[in-house]
Design a protein around this motif. Structure first.
Motif, PDB file in Angstrom:
ATOM      1  N   ASP A 121       0.866  -1.174   0.000  1.00 42.13           N
ATOM      2  CA  ASP A 121       0.000   0.000   0.000  1.00 42.13           C
ATOM      3  C   ASP A 121       0.907   1.230   0.000  1.00 42.13           C
ATOM      4  N   TYR A 122       0.370   2.352  -0.407  1.00 39.91           N
ATOM      5  CA  TYR A 122       1.144   3.580  -0.361  1.00 39.91           C
ATOM      6  C   TYR A 122       1.262   4.050   1.077  1.00 39.91           C
ATOM      7  N   ALA A 123       2.449   4.494   1.453  1.00 42.48           N
ATOM      8  CA  ALA A 123       2.649   5.046   2.789  1.00 42.48           C
ATOM      9  C   ALA A 123       2.534   6.559   2.698  1.00 42.48           C
ATOM     10  N   PRO A 124       2.262   7.208   3.824  1.00 39.05           N
ATOM     11  CA  PRO A 124       2.098   8.666   3.797  1.00 39.05           C
ATOM     12  C   PRO A 124       3.434   9.415   3.800  1.00 39.05           C
ATOM     13  N   ILE A 125       4.440   8.807   3.160  1.00 36.64           N
ATOM     14  CA  ILE A 125       5.742   9.454   3.008  1.00 36.64           C
ATOM     15  C   ILE A 125       6.100   9.302   1.538  1.00 36.64           C
ATOM     16  N   MET A 177       6.474   2.764   0.569  1.00 37.05           N
ATOM     17  CA  MET A 177       5.337   1.855   0.569  1.00 37.05           C
ATOM     18  C   MET A 177       5.318   1.064   1.867  1.00 37.05           C
ATOM     19  N   VAL A 178       4.156   0.498   2.145  1.00 34.85           N
ATOM     20  CA  VAL A 178       4.044  -0.495   3.203  1.00 34.85           C
ATOM     21  C   VAL A 178       3.968  -1.849   2.505  1.00 34.85           C
ATOM     22  N   ILE A 179       4.806  -2.778   2.918  1.00 36.12           N
ATOM     23  CA  ILE A 179       4.699  -4.124   2.371  1.00 36.12           C
ATOM     24  C   ILE A 179       3.734  -4.898   3.261  1.00 36.12           C
ATOM     25  N   ARG A 180       2.562  -5.224   2.718  1.00 42.94           N
ATOM     26  CA  ARG A 180       1.526  -5.888   3.509  1.00 42.94           C
ATOM     27  C   ARG A 180       1.847  -7.382   3.643  1.00 42.94           C
TER      28      ARG A 180
END
Lengths: 485, 485
Positions: free
Chosen positions: B39-43, B47-50
């Motif tokens: 998912d996209y991270a707020p930086i 990304m966030v790896i789910r």
């Protein structure tokens, strides 16, 4: 360091380590450096974890990871960076961590619009993502763990025990009810306790932290505390009931089955490379390290005793290696001919290898194998045919004996105290941990620190028996008090 | 994101993904998000790896780590921070990486005396430590690998393919001779090639990078390059011959057996989470992902086809799960009753699970099991007694077929070109990779880029046959030219 001036001995000699019984602090530094567990990095408070030390961490990871997954947790990876605006959303949280945060303010040549914290812990960024991912009660519980590096800018550091950057795992879960969250918090504390006691052979006391000592932003923190030989407690694993504090701050809500939108209940729990410091401190002796077999990088080392004809002995050594490796033993054969067997014995004792297998000409003739235990230096000769089962049995015996020894040492250092005078004596003269009644006030808690340098490590039990050792008013509970790392 | 506005469907529906054949770029984003890989991270650029995506990385790690260790490498951990004064020691290195470095300038409230780079790669800090650790030829080769996060401030990012922070492994070795270092460089390239082809089912071309495209600070870089369906090459793993460049910069020297002090020869090699982007791109189709079984998070999913009486069918499903789990299959049973079987079929097809096992009333009566392959959607009914061996055989077949399909696709996109006009056509119209003769000059290399947007991906072979497709002078080698990610 000037590499040009390096002295290069043709044959290394085992450098003496300060005996633990003489100066535990120097001993600690000596064994960490000389056993090549870690080295100082050229950045304030940072260390390099060398292969022999990292192998311990890999064993810790392997065992814990399997436990976490067995309970339904999955691993994920969240960003290293946390925008400042996220960190400040939970007031207590930012207040607790801001003084230790390393800030990224520039990328390439450009200043950043908003500075980014290097994560000191990840509740803020994970809270933000959970708010995005959780829609209804069907998405709960959400059980995620992350293996990561974190940074906390510390003033006083020591390898493993307290470093600016460290490695850890941090579990972050979200639940439908406080009851569910609470179950998770206690379950994970129990995972830590059983891991530390059974696998690391370190006995602990456990309980709730006081409000003063809890995690910044939590409702309640639960902890396991080990007691080092110098009488200082080491917080070894914590599990936090975050209540709805982070759910509120990040708006982690869900549609419940009754059609109502509710805030989730979250938890977090972590264990770090600091635990390696506890292993070193707890089990080591004057000769060096003593690793519990469950996490020892090398469980048994084979030292061929070669004086003349090496062929036959090396062949036998290799056979032993193959047989034990096949049996799942982490085995190392040291067949270097530039070091004498006696030198190797000391070296692997210093490195804490649980079992040493010596094999010489006479052993081959007698179809026997010589095994020496590191924990008690007992030597035994066993028939070749019984190698595998004996090694398995001895590794188990070493593991149990290290735990038994550590447990005895722990009990010898915990004392009840019914007066502040006795408490002071326990902390200052006996270098122990005191079990005392406490009224629950912050003022009396502050007194422990001011007068003895000790803090409440955890609340042993909630009980109204007895009187507070500080103020004499009726107690709200029993607490463990000690100085700490 | 405003969580208060979230729409919560009582039953989720499979959201359509853009067909790959229609728009590969949108398809890529759709599958990454909808299969919950990341998912996209707020930086910016992070990304966030789910969990579902991270499980792929865990499989990559497990396989590579075993290969590295089998070749004598050990893992260690070096600091996240590199002081600026270290980064600048190797001139080409800092020039290459400085524009992408994230800088820590502040800790708590205090500005730092020297700013710290977040590692974009670790040659500098590791070089410093190696100089300290290496004393004599007996300490060589030094073979260390690290699994870590790194940060490179990128302008244009895409999940997995190019992110500001990414996860990788970086091997760093030091040797006694250039010959030894060279052997290591080529050996590790071969480890990458065989892993990517055999385990990820992605065919690659491999070779040396040009001086312009090599790693900043290396003598030579070797690469494996995959070709994505859109005709863009993806650098999938690199192995660098660092010569004595870093040994000079950090004074990594050793006393040789001849009594002389010499500079070591070093290498480094890395593979990152970007490789997950290559898996997605290479194998996916209009229905979604297709994971090669060797790294698929779930190798087979069981979908009970329950319309009325669920007890018997669920019991059978659980039995199948137990039998396959025992056989080492990564198996998942989806027994949720809130989703219909048809919905689940589409969902797991989108998620790229290699095999789907359907079990219904009729199957139980006939003592049969229905298995559907994700790669070609072939459905077969097999006797219950042949479950284990069939699943093993089919997983193997899927793995091989994905590789065969990808290899065909690769061959269909590589064309020889004996003129610049043809080269342009291959890159621009056919969206392919060109194999051309090149004189070796930077000027002609620049032309590839200016005129077609493509770069030399690697030198296919050194040969003086033919003439440079740009300037017409006699060639120094054959090169692969393509646009790239």
């Amino acid at each position: 360091m000037n590499a040009g001036n390096k002295q290069v001995p043709e044959k290394k000699v085992l450098e003496a380590i300060t005996p633990k019984s003489q100066d535990i602090s120097r001993w600690y530094t000596d064994v960490v450096l000389k056993a090549r567990l870690a080295d100082y990095a050229p950045i304030k408070g940072c260390m390099v974890i060398r292969p022999y030390g990292y192998a311990v961490w890999e064993n810790v990871q392997r065992i814990l990871d399997e436990k976490f997954k067995g309970l339904g947790h999955q691993n994920a990876y969240f960003p290293l960076f946390i925008p400042e605006s996220f960190l400040v959303k939970e007031a207590e949280h930012v207040e607790g961590f801001a003084p230790e945060v390393a800030w990224v303010t520039q990328a390439g040549k450009d200043p950043l619009e908003e500075r980014l914290a290097i994560r000191p812990t990840s509740e803020a960024i994970i809270g933000h993502m959970y708010a995005k991912w959780i829609e209804s009660y069907r998405d709960l519980p959400l059980l995620i763990n992350q293996w990561a590096n974190v940074v906390r800018w510390e003033k006083v550091t020591r390898p493993f025990l307290r470093t600016t950057e460290f490695l850890w795992q941090e579990g972050h879960t979200a639940h439908r009810s406080h009851e569910d969250a609470n179950f998770e918090v206690r379950q994970m504390l129990e995972v830590y306790r059983s891991f530390v006691e059974n696998d690391l052979a370190i006995p602990v006391v456990s309980g709730r932290k006081t409000q003063r000592e809890k995690f910044a932003g939590a409702l309640d923190t639960f902890t396991i505390e080990a007691l080092m030989p110098d009488g200082q407690a080491l917080q070894s694993g914590t599990s936090h009931d975050l209540g709805q504090n982070f759910a509120k701050a990040f708006n982690i809500n869900f549609l419940d089955s009754d059609g109502e939108r509710k805030l989730a209940w979250t938890t977090s729990w972590g264990m770090s490379t600091r635990i390696i410091g506890a292993i070193i401190m707890t089990h080591g002796d004057d000769r060096g390290l003593r690793f519990p077999p469950h996490v020892a990088p090398i469980q048994a080392v084979i030292v061929p005793v070669v004086y003349k004809e090496p062929g036959l002995i090396l062949e036998k050594a290799r056979e032993i290696k193959t047989r034990l490796a096949k049996n799942g033993v982490r085995i190392h054969l040291d067949d270097r001919d530039s070091f004498k067997p006696g030198w190797k014995y000391s070296e692997y004792e210093m490195m804490g290898v649980p079992l040493r297998i010596e094999i010489g000409q006479k052993d081959i003739e007698k179809k026997q194998i010589c095994i020496v235990r590191r924990d008690n230096l007992e030597k035994s000769f066993i028939p070749d045919s019984e190698l595998e089962e004996t090694v398995e049995r001895l590794l188990d015996a070493v593991q149990k004996n290290l735990y038994a020894q550590a447990k005895t040492a722990l009990f010898e250092k915990i004392f009840p105290a019914d007066s502040f005078e006795k408490l002071r004596e326990i902390i200052k003269d006996k270098h122990g941990m005191a079990s005392v009644s406490w009224c629950g006030s912050e003022k009396c808690e502050e007194q422990f620190k001011t007068e003895t340098g000790a803090t409440v490590r955890c609340i042993q039990e909630d009980s109204s028996q007895g009187n507070c050792v500080v103020c004499g008013s009726s107690a709200k509970g029993k607490v463990f008090v000690a100085r700490c790392y």
